[in-house]
Write a protein that holds these residues in place. Structure first.
Motif, PDB file in Angstrom:
ATOM      1  N   ASN A 222       0.840  -1.190   0.000  1.00 17.98           N
ATOM      2  CA  ASN A 222       0.000   0.000   0.000  1.00 17.98           C
ATOM      3  C   ASN A 222       0.879   1.246   0.000  1.00 17.98           C
ATOM      4  O   ASN A 222       1.818   1.356   0.783  1.00 17.98           O
ATOM      5  CB  ASN A 222      -0.901  -0.008   1.238  1.00 17.98           C
ATOM      6  CG  ASN A 222      -2.082   0.926   1.096  1.00 17.98           C
ATOM      7  OD1 ASN A 222      -2.111   1.794   0.229  1.00 17.98           O
ATOM      8  ND2 ASN A 222      -3.074   0.767   1.961  1.00 17.98           N
ATOM      9  N   SER A 224       0.370   4.033   1.123  1.00 19.25           N
ATOM     10  CA  SER A 224       0.268   4.816   2.358  1.00 19.25           C
ATOM     11  C   SER A 224       0.972   4.157   3.542  1.00 19.25           C
ATOM     12  O   SER A 224       0.857   4.622   4.669  1.00 19.25           O
ATOM     13  CB  SER A 224      -1.204   5.043   2.709  1.00 19.25           C
ATOM     14  OG  SER A 224      -1.848   3.803   2.990  1.00 19.25           O
ATOM     15  N   ASN A 276      -2.545   1.655  -4.433  1.00 15.65           N
ATOM     16  CA  ASN A 276      -3.520   2.103  -3.440  1.00 15.65           C
ATOM     17  C   ASN A 276      -4.460   0.944  -3.110  1.00 15.65           C
ATOM     18  O   ASN A 276      -5.213   0.498  -3.975  1.00 15.65           O
ATOM     19  CB  ASN A 276      -4.307   3.295  -3.994  1.00 15.65           C
ATOM     20  CG  ASN A 276      -5.224   3.923  -2.959  1.00 15.65           C
ATOM     21  OD1 ASN A 276      -5.481   3.344  -1.907  1.00 15.65           O
ATOM     22  ND2 ASN A 276      -5.726   5.109  -3.250  1.00 15.65           N
TER      23      ASN A 276
END
Length: 322
Positions: A222, A224, A276
């Motif tokens: 991911n 993030s 994402n």
């Protein structure tokens, strides 16, 4: 060098469904399966790019099924099973990692037969998988997922290109003890989030939650995730990926280093993409930091026991240098 590949990862949400009454009374037959005993069978597979594909026959149609632990249920390709009715349409969409999959239908498989094994009343989603057939150049009848695999101990062996399924009881104990000639050398606990296998891991000493999926052609992280994790991601190039709903995204691909599942279970550098995962996490109700796919199984001969929530590992043979 990494090449352009199609990322195929199927997920389904546990939601109320419209139950179809149109049964598929014929069983699915695996003509190449080898029965080891009354509870165990061995099925050879081929790798199509990085997908595990078995040959089978259903309703007089012979073709391929992808083995996908990331799919909650069986999925049939509407291209080859077109006798659908409007009352079979689901109230909710099946969810893919990039986008929800519209125009999804449901059928009930009256019997799924695997040599001496028969599974009764298995539900199946029916969607159009023609874009996968085109990209992989195979006749794809469907996807075999968690609902079929969960009642077995599943040995995925990329050394011999075969899957061994052995029936287990409700506690996960094998009904026949003498299944593997190879020695199990290590094990790891996981937990199920709905149908998703989730393991706790460390990357650069940062704790992460990773899903395990046989149909993920490359690992995913991911974007993030903690920056310390990404310090050990070495980017190589940008790729275009096509998802289950047939739309594309651009991602960065490279090598991920320092992945460790325990003090004794760790990995060499693995081909990985940074993407994402927010839609997937929203669909699952999870907070996964990444997915372990083909690259995981290429380094670890792995046995999955869903009932015990355990992974077991068998070593690859040591290559002797002449």
């Amino acid at each position: 060098m990494l090449r352009l590949f199609y990322f195929i990862l199927f997920f389904s949400i546990c939601i109320p469904l419209v139950h179809a009454k149109d049964d598929l009374s014929n069983p699915i037959l695996f003509s190449n399966a080898e029965v080891l005993n009354e509870y165990t069978t061995r099925i050879p597979f081929k790798l199509v790019d990085h997908l595990i594909v078995v040959e089978a026959e259903l309703l007089d149609k012979k073709g391929n099924f992808i083995i996908d632990t990331g799919s909650e249920r069986m999925i049939l390709n509407s291209v080859h099973f077109s006798n659908l009715y409007e009352h079979q349409r689901k109230y909710e969409s099946t969810s893919g990692v990039m986008h929800s999959i519209e125009n999804s239908y449901e059928k009930q498989i009256k019997a799924f037969a695997l040599q001496d094994f028969t599974l009764e009343n298995k539900n199946s989603d029916v969607i159009n998988l023609s874009h996968i057939e085109k990209s992989k150049k195979i006749k794809l009848l469907g996807i075999i997922g968690y609902s079929i695999l969960k009642d077995y101990e599943v040995f995925i062996d990329l050394h011999l290109n075969q899957i061994t399924l052995t029936k287990v009881d409700k506690f996960g104990n094998k009904l026949n003890k003498n299944v593997y000639l190879e020695k199990i050398v290590d094990s790891l606990d996981f937990y199920l989030k709905n149908h998703t296998i989730v393991v706790n891991a460390f990357i650069n000493y940062q704790k992460v939650r990773l899903g395990v999926d046989t149909a993920a052609e490359f690992n995913q992280i991911n974007k993030s995730v903690n920056k310390r994790v990404l310090q050990y991601f070495v980017p190589k190039k940008r790729l275009k990926l096509q998802g289950a709903s047939n739309n594309t995204i651009k991602v960065m691909a490279g090598k991920l280093h320092r992945v460790k599942l325990s003090n004794t279970i760790y990995f060499g550098p693995m081909n990985t993409i940074v993407t994402n995962l927010s839609k997937m996490n929203e669909a699952f109700g999870t907070q996964l930091d990444g997915i372990l796919g083909y690259e995981f199984f290429a380094q670890k001969r792995t046995i999955i026991n869903y009932k015990k929530e355990k992974l077991y590992f068998i070593n690859y043979p040591i290559k002797h240098i002449e």
